[in-house]
Structure formats: structure tokens, C-alpha cells
Design a protein around this motif. Structure first.
Motif, PDB file in Angstrom:
ATOM      1  N   VAL B  84      51.933 -14.798  37.379  1.00  0.00           N
ATOM      2  CA  VAL B  84      52.267 -14.002  38.557  1.00  0.00           C
ATOM      3  C   VAL B  84      53.759 -13.681  38.559  1.00  0.00           C
ATOM      4  CG1 VAL B  84      52.293 -14.019  41.093  1.00  0.00           C
ATOM      5  CG2 VAL B  84      50.416 -15.148  39.861  1.00  0.00           C
ATOM      6  N   GLU B 145      50.005 -10.869  35.040  1.00  0.00           N
ATOM      7  CA  GLU B 145      48.737 -10.240  35.392  1.00  0.00           C
ATOM      8  C   GLU B 145      48.669  -9.815  36.852  1.00  0.00           C
ATOM      9  OE1 GLU B 145      47.194 -14.054  33.942  1.00  0.00           O
ATOM     10  OE2 GLU B 145      45.641 -12.852  32.965  1.00  0.00           O
ATOM     11  N   ILE B 146      49.387 -10.539  37.717  1.00  0.00           N
ATOM     12  CA  ILE B 146      49.332 -10.287  39.160  1.00  0.00           C
ATOM     13  C   ILE B 146      50.769 -10.198  39.669  1.00  0.00           C
ATOM     14  CG2 ILE B 146      48.789 -11.362  41.404  1.00  0.00           C
ATOM     15  CD1 ILE B 146      46.311 -12.608  40.142  1.00  0.00           C
ATOM     16  N   ARG B 169      47.206  -5.023  37.328  1.00  0.00           N
ATOM     17  CA  ARG B 169      45.924  -4.609  37.936  1.00  0.00           C
ATOM     18  C   ARG B 169      45.624  -5.307  39.257  1.00  0.00           C
ATOM     19  NH1 ARG B 169      46.708  -1.006  35.953  1.00  0.00           N
ATOM     20  NH2 ARG B 169      46.022  -0.008  34.035  1.00  0.00           N
ATOM     21  N   GLY B 170      46.461  -6.284  39.629  1.00  0.00           N
ATOM     22  CA  GLY B 170      46.231  -7.001  40.885  1.00  0.00           C
ATOM     23  C   GLY B 170      47.543  -7.167  41.637  1.00  0.00           C
ATOM     24  N   ILE B 171      47.576  -6.738  42.909  1.00  0.00           N
ATOM     25  CA  ILE B 171      48.808  -6.770  43.695  1.00  0.00           C
ATOM     26  C   ILE B 171      48.534  -7.393  45.056  1.00  0.00           C
ATOM     27  CG2 ILE B 171      50.534  -5.308  44.866  1.00  0.00           C
ATOM     28  CD1 ILE B 171      50.142  -3.326  42.482  1.00  0.00           C
TER      29      ILE B 171
END
Lengths: 213, 213
Positions: B84, B145-146, B169-171
Motif C-alpha cells: 500500500v 497495489e493499493i 487498481r484499488g484506491i
């Protein structure tokens, strides 16, 4: 008015935010389709949610933005300013103290408490961090209605018991623990990792089944 | 496996927390009634939620706690550690950086970015706050990734556009604003005032109709 589910109340808050943005941009009317697409739901859901509270809007003309703002603020109990105390002056407490959306929606932090002698006496804007020993007296003197609990998990239940005994009926809890309160007291526990798990679920699903997200 | 609604995922996360507490206390089995009463839902809802993912538990014997922990962690994508990045090293960023539940659930903050030259270079535990100018390179090098976005509202969309372009791709968004992202990118916006409005709704309702809360 019948009891409304928590997800519905959450959606009403989301609609209110969108409507406040539209009002600031001097937009006068909005359709259920527009409200729906900007809040991630369906127009039918918007109409159903709003119909719970009486008749809004005119078929074909949409909703009056200023009227809907007023009605939603009334429904959500935002016509008045709420007097809020913050218990816990650590990192999470400091972030919440500066949190703009609380003030904007009328939640005013009027007292901050901590047990740590190095924090007690610190000046946070116009307020002084106070020792938790005097909490009950201060809550009463300032007419505090809502408490935000931002203390470590092991201390949370003890703090909440004192708040409830002092007459507080609404608690926003950031401690990562379940709390017991008597009937008539409302607790909302905020766990920021829950939202994170919504992300990890969606991303893992995408890895397992490409195109699913 | 069919697509599951957001409220269901939220409840699975809540069940997982309760189960982890039970596992720490060496409890071996749990009934749907017990899970329900501790998570504010019904036993029927618990059984329905868990049945979405196959057969769990034995009639009359309850669920195996360790088995259910393992299965829920797999469903929620928590078998792996997630890498993250935190964008924004202000008060909210600092609170999130220290947030215990992220680490406990396997969300590891591996980079922190800010635009403010007085913050860049600060040491936060093992990490150094980095200038946002180099963000894309760092995201790629560390396999992030996040992203957690904790910047002011006016800066949020620009940050998110850069994150998406860099392949995130993830927020998880803490800025009080709606964000546009392309299909395939998941954004969760956390608004702590929403939870507060759940309280003001309940407390106002109680004032209007005593005994309703």
C-alpha cells in the motif's frame, strides 16, 4: 415516520453531499437519474429512499435542489449544531479534530480529553486538551451531546461506561473493539480497515476472474 | 462465485473480526446466533451470508472458528499481504499510517508521498516521506497495489488520475469529494461525517419520538 434502515440513512447522507455541491454551483433542479448516477445507485432506489419521507419532486421536472437540501438536513438532524466532545488526543484524535466535514455538517468539537499529562494543557485551536479526570463535569457544563472515542481498544469500554453514565446518548467509536451500551444509546464504530477489505475483496476477485470487478 | 453486494462484504469483515477475537480466546466453535448477536444482525442473515461461499458449519454444532477464519480471509483477499502507498502526509495521513487494523489485516504501507517540502524527508518509522514528483517510479519499483489518498479535496482527482495511469487498481479515498475512475478501478471513499449523521439521525428521531432509538 417509520424506522429507516442504516443503509438508507447512509444513502441520504450521500445524496445530501451531492445536492450541497449542486447548490454551491447554483444548480436549481436535479433528476433522480442524475442523483443515482453520481451516488452509485439506481434512480428507482433514489425515488424509493426519498418517498419514505413524503412527496418530493415533480414528475418530469426533477427535484428542487434547495428544497431537497433543507428536507434532507431536517431528516438527518442537521438543522441544529451538535455539541461534540473528543476523547483521546492521539493521532486519530488530531485527525478528527481537524476534519473539515464535521464542522461543515454542524458537528462542533467543544472539548478534548486525554489521560496523558504531556497532552493535557496543549492548545488545539481555541481549545485546551483537558485531563479526563474532570470529563463528567465538563460534559455537563458544556451541554455535550455526542462523544467521539479515539482511545486505545483496551481503554474504550471504560471511557464509554463513563460517557453513558454522564448522559451521553450518541457515540462515534474509532477504537477497534466492540462496545456494550444500554438501550437508548447509539454507538457507531468506524473501522477503516473494513473499507480496505472491500478493496482487497474486489482486487482478489479480479485476479481470480478477470473482468469481474 | 457470484458477485456479492457491498453490505454483505462489510458483514463478512465484521464476522471475521469477531471470529479472530474468539480464536485469540481459544474458542473452537460458534453458532450463527452468537455471531449474529455480536454483529448486530440476525442468525438467518449470518447463515445466508456464509452460504454464498459454500457450505460452512454443521447443523446443531455451529461453525468451526479456525476454519471460518481461514475461509473468510480467503474470500476477502486477506491471505496475502497487500503493498500500500499513502498519498498525503498530513494529519489524516499520519493517523492512517499508525492505524493498527491495517497492519493486522495485512495492508502494509510501503511508501508515503507528499508535495510539502517541509514534510518530504521526514522519517516515519522505517519509511521516509517522498516527494510526489517521483511517485510513479516508486509505485512501480515497490510493486504497490493499493493507494490511500489523504490529500485536500481540490488535489484528489489529479492524484487519482496519476495513480490510475501508473496502474493502481484499488484506491481508498479520504478526500471529501467524488472521484472519477475508469472501469476496472475500485474506489472506496471514506467520509467520517457520514457515520456522524447516522448518530444525529438517531438522536433527533429520539427527540421527536421518545423511545424510538
Amino acid at each position: 415516520m417509520k424506522k429507516v434502515s442504516e443503509p438508507t440513512i447512509g444513502r441520504l447522507s450521500v445524496y445530501l453531499r451531492l445536492l450541497m455541491e449542486l447548490a454551491e454551483a447554483d444548480v436549481d433542479t436535479v433528476s433522480s437519474e442524475e442523483l443515482a448516477s453520481r451516488s452509485g445507485t439506481t434512480a428507482a432506489q433514489v425515488r424509493k429512499d426519498l418517498s419514505l419521507f413524503g412527496t418530493f419532486g415533480k414528475r418530469g421536472l426533477g427535484y428542487s435542489v434547495p428544497e431537497l437540501v433543507t428536507r434532507l438536513r431536517a431528516i438527518l438532524g442537521l438543522e441544529k449544531a451538535w455539541r461534540v466532545a473528543l476523547v483521546g488526543a492521539g493521532r486519530i484524535g488530531a485527525a478528527l479534530f481537524g476534519y473539515e466535514n464535521f464542522r461543515r455538517q454542524g458537528f462542533n468539537i467543544e472539548a478534548v480529553f486525554d489521560t496523558d499529562p504531556t497532552k493535557v494543557g496543549q492548545r488545539w485551536n481555541g481549545l485546551v486538551v483537558e485531563a479526563d479526570a474532570g470529563m463528567e463535569r465538563v460534559l455537563e457544563e458544556r451541554g455535550i451531546e455526542i462523544a467521539v472515542v479515539a482511545v486505545p481498544a483496551r481503554a474504550a469500554q471504560g471511557v464509554v461506561d463513563r460517557l453513558v453514565a454522564a448522559g451521553i446518548r450518541g457515540i462515534l467509536n474509532f477504537a477497534p473493539t466492540q462496545l456494550d451500551v444500554p438501550a437508548g444509546v447509539v454507538v457507531k464504530t468506524v473501522d477503516m480497515a473494513l473499507e480496505m477489505e472491500g478493496l482487497s475483496y474486489a482486487l482478489s476477485r479480479e485476479e481470480r476472474e478477470p473482468g469481474a470487478a
